[in-house]
Design a protein around this motif. Structure first.
Motif, mmCIF file in Angstrom:
data_model
loop_
_atom_site.group_PDB
_atom_site.id
_atom_site.type_symbol
_atom_site.label_atom_id
_atom_site.label_comp_id
_atom_site.label_asym_id
_atom_site.label_seq_id
_atom_site.Cartn_x
_atom_site.Cartn_y
_atom_site.Cartn_z
ATOM 1 N N PRO A 155 0.943 -1.265 -0.019
ATOM 2 C CA PRO A 155 -0.023 0.201 -0.109
ATOM 3 C C PRO A 155 0.798 1.331 -0.072
ATOM 4 O O PRO A 155 1.828 1.164 0.530
ATOM 5 C CB PRO A 155 -0.849 -0.123 1.370
ATOM 6 N N PHE A 156 0.242 2.293 -0.759
ATOM 7 C CA PHE A 156 1.027 3.491 -0.690
ATOM 8 C C PHE A 156 0.166 4.712 -1.050
ATOM 9 O O PHE A 156 -1.167 4.420 -1.506
ATOM 10 C CB PHE A 156 2.125 3.579 -1.410
ATOM 11 N N GLY A 157 0.595 6.015 -1.058
ATOM 12 C CA GLY A 157 -0.006 6.932 -1.683
ATOM 13 C C GLY A 157 -1.273 7.706 -0.938
ATOM 14 O O GLY A 157 -1.883 8.890 -1.536
ATOM 15 N N GLY A 158 -1.714 7.400 0.126
ATOM 16 C CA GLY A 158 -2.593 8.227 0.918
ATOM 17 C C GLY A 158 -2.407 9.684 1.207
ATOM 18 O O GLY A 158 -3.077 10.486 0.686
ATOM 19 N N LEU A 159 -1.377 9.814 1.835
ATOM 20 C CA LEU A 159 -0.982 11.139 2.011
ATOM 21 C C LEU A 159 -1.142 12.202 1.121
ATOM 22 O O LEU A 159 -1.445 13.142 0.860
ATOM 23 C CB LEU A 159 0.437 11.282 3.024
ATOM 24 N N ALA A 160 -0.309 11.757 -0.124
ATOM 25 C CA ALA A 160 -0.287 12.394 -1.484
ATOM 26 C C ALA A 160 -1.508 12.612 -1.932
ATOM 27 O O ALA A 160 -1.724 13.793 -2.647
ATOM 28 C CB ALA A 160 0.895 11.652 -2.345
ATOM 29 N N GLU A 161 -2.371 11.605 -1.991
ATOM 30 C CA GLU A 161 -3.791 11.992 -2.827
ATOM 31 C C GLU A 161 -4.759 12.802 -1.901
ATOM 32 O O GLU A 161 -5.235 13.697 -2.530
ATOM 33 C CB GLU A 161 -4.262 10.510 -3.015
ATOM 34 N N TRP A 162 -4.430 12.805 -0.575
ATOM 35 C CA TRP A 162 -5.209 14.081 0.068
ATOM 36 C C TRP A 162 -4.588 15.280 -0.003
ATOM 37 O O TRP A 162 -5.515 16.024 -0.077
ATOM 38 C CB TRP A 162 -5.257 13.370 1.576
ATOM 39 N N ALA A 163 -3.370 15.248 -0.201
ATOM 40 C CA ALA A 163 -2.857 16.523 -0.441
ATOM 41 C C ALA A 163 -3.101 17.151 -1.658
ATOM 42 O O ALA A 163 -3.293 18.489 -1.772
ATOM 43 C CB ALA A 163 -1.129 16.412 -0.401
ATOM 44 N N ALA A 200 7.792 9.333 0.891
ATOM 45 C CA ALA A 200 7.806 9.281 2.243
ATOM 46 C C ALA A 200 7.179 8.155 2.849
ATOM 47 O O ALA A 200 7.232 7.548 3.806
ATOM 48 C CB ALA A 200 7.534 10.647 2.838
ATOM 49 N N ASP A 201 6.116 7.354 1.906
ATOM 50 C CA ASP A 201 5.385 6.601 2.369
ATOM 51 C C ASP A 201 5.941 5.440 2.606
ATOM 52 O O ASP A 201 5.657 4.508 3.608
ATOM 53 C CB ASP A 201 4.424 5.719 1.335
ATOM 54 N N ARG A 202 7.159 5.146 2.014
ATOM 55 C CA ARG A 202 8.015 3.756 2.398
ATOM 56 C C ARG A 202 8.493 3.696 3.818
ATOM 57 O O ARG A 202 9.003 2.424 4.182
ATOM 58 C CB ARG A 202 9.272 3.590 1.307
ATOM 59 N N TRP A 203 8.560 4.977 4.616
ATOM 60 C CA TRP A 203 9.107 5.155 5.745
ATOM 61 C C TRP A 203 8.081 4.747 6.759
ATOM 62 O O TRP A 203 8.303 4.753 7.978
ATOM 63 C CB TRP A 203 9.874 6.329 6.002
ATOM 64 N N LEU A 204 6.630 4.817 6.459
ATOM 65 C CA LEU A 204 5.805 4.628 7.345
ATOM 66 C C LEU A 204 5.563 3.109 7.914
ATOM 67 O O LEU A 204 6.018 2.339 7.102
ATOM 68 C CB LEU A 204 4.467 5.066 6.665
ATOM 69 N N PRO A 205 5.350 2.869 9.192
ATOM 70 C CA PRO A 205 5.354 1.683 9.495
ATOM 71 C C PRO A 205 3.959 0.825 8.940
ATOM 72 O O PRO A 205 3.110 1.621 8.526
ATOM 73 C CB PRO A 205 4.916 1.860 11.158
ATOM 74 N N ARG A 206 4.107 -0.334 8.672
ATOM 75 C CA ARG A 206 3.377 -1.179 8.086
ATOM 76 C C ARG A 206 1.786 -1.096 8.413
ATOM 77 O O ARG A 206 0.846 -0.630 7.469
ATOM 78 C CB ARG A 206 3.621 -2.636 7.846
#
Length: 232
Positions: A179-187, A204-210
């Motif tokens: 999974p990825f992209g949530g913060l970016a799409e809300w932005a 930056a998504d890759r650094w988020l905890p799973r």
């Protein structure tokens, strides 16, 4: 819009990286959008059920992914963007993928992801359904709602109900769900967001905890492989 273009370019890069390690062979794009994957897969054949004049890929095959007029074992790679969520029968689509993929080949898809925030995003902005139906393998998206689609399909079929894959396409196995992209799409909903900020949030998504990634994400990269033939 510039921010949408930044997201599309990032997704095409993710697909290109996932396909880069594959053996040499033809590539088929199960396209539903506007040709974003063509740059990542030059020379690929594109199946587009909704023909788009904006498609950058000149090699077009207008057909439904659930009924590909192609011979078996034809492609080393198959890829798609928002395809499974627009399919009335994911089972039929993945059976066709299994049939036309070469043994050892790979399917790479980017599909909507319905974590807590992703669910709200797709319901609000994309007006997509987020209910998978009683049997998501066969009733994920009625034909009359194809354009709108169902954002829950990929996660329901390939994560919550992933045992169904062995029933419908036994030669296929899931090797990656990212999974990825949530913060970016809300932005992108803010007029103050720049393509640079959107790109930074995607990276930056890759650094988020799973666990956080699963909650915040609005997209997911799925990699599915076809079992290679084992010489006896």
């Amino acid at each position: 819009m510039p921010n949408d273009a930044a997201i599309a370019a990032f997704m095409a890069e993710q697909v290109g990286q996932a396909l880069a390690a594959m053996p040499h062979g033809s590539t088929l794009i199960l396209e539903h959008r506007r040709g974003e994957l063509a740059a990542a897969c030059p020379g690929a054949l594109t199946s587009d059920r909704l023909f788009s004049e904006q498609s950058a890929n000149p090699v077009m095959l207008l057909c439904d992914p659930e009924r590909l007029p192609l011979p078996a074992n034809s492609f080393a790679c198959i890829t798609g963007l928002d395809v499974l969520g627009h399919s009335p029968s994911p089972a039929a689509l993945l059976q066709e993928v299994e049939r036309v993929l070469l043994p050892g080949g790979r399917l790479v898809m980017i599909e909507p992801w319905t974590g807590l925030m992703g669910r709200l995003f797709h319901l609000w902005r994309s007006k997509q359904r987020v209910w998978s139906g009683y049997d998501p393998w066969f009733d994920a998206c009625p034909p009359e709602q194809r354009e709108r689609g169902n954002a829950a399909t990929a996660r329901t079929c390939l994560v919550t109900r992933n045992e169904g894959l062995a029933s419908h396409a036994p030669a296929l196995s899931i090797s990656l769900v990212a999974p990825f992209g949530g913060l970016a799409e809300w932005a992108t909903l803010s007029q103050r967001a720049t393509p640079g900020l959107v790109r930074a949030l995607l990276t930056a998504d890759r650094w988020l905890p799973r666990r956080l990634s699963g909650l915040w994400s609005s997209r997911a990269l799925f990699v599915i492989e076809k079992t290679p033939v084992i010489a006896v």
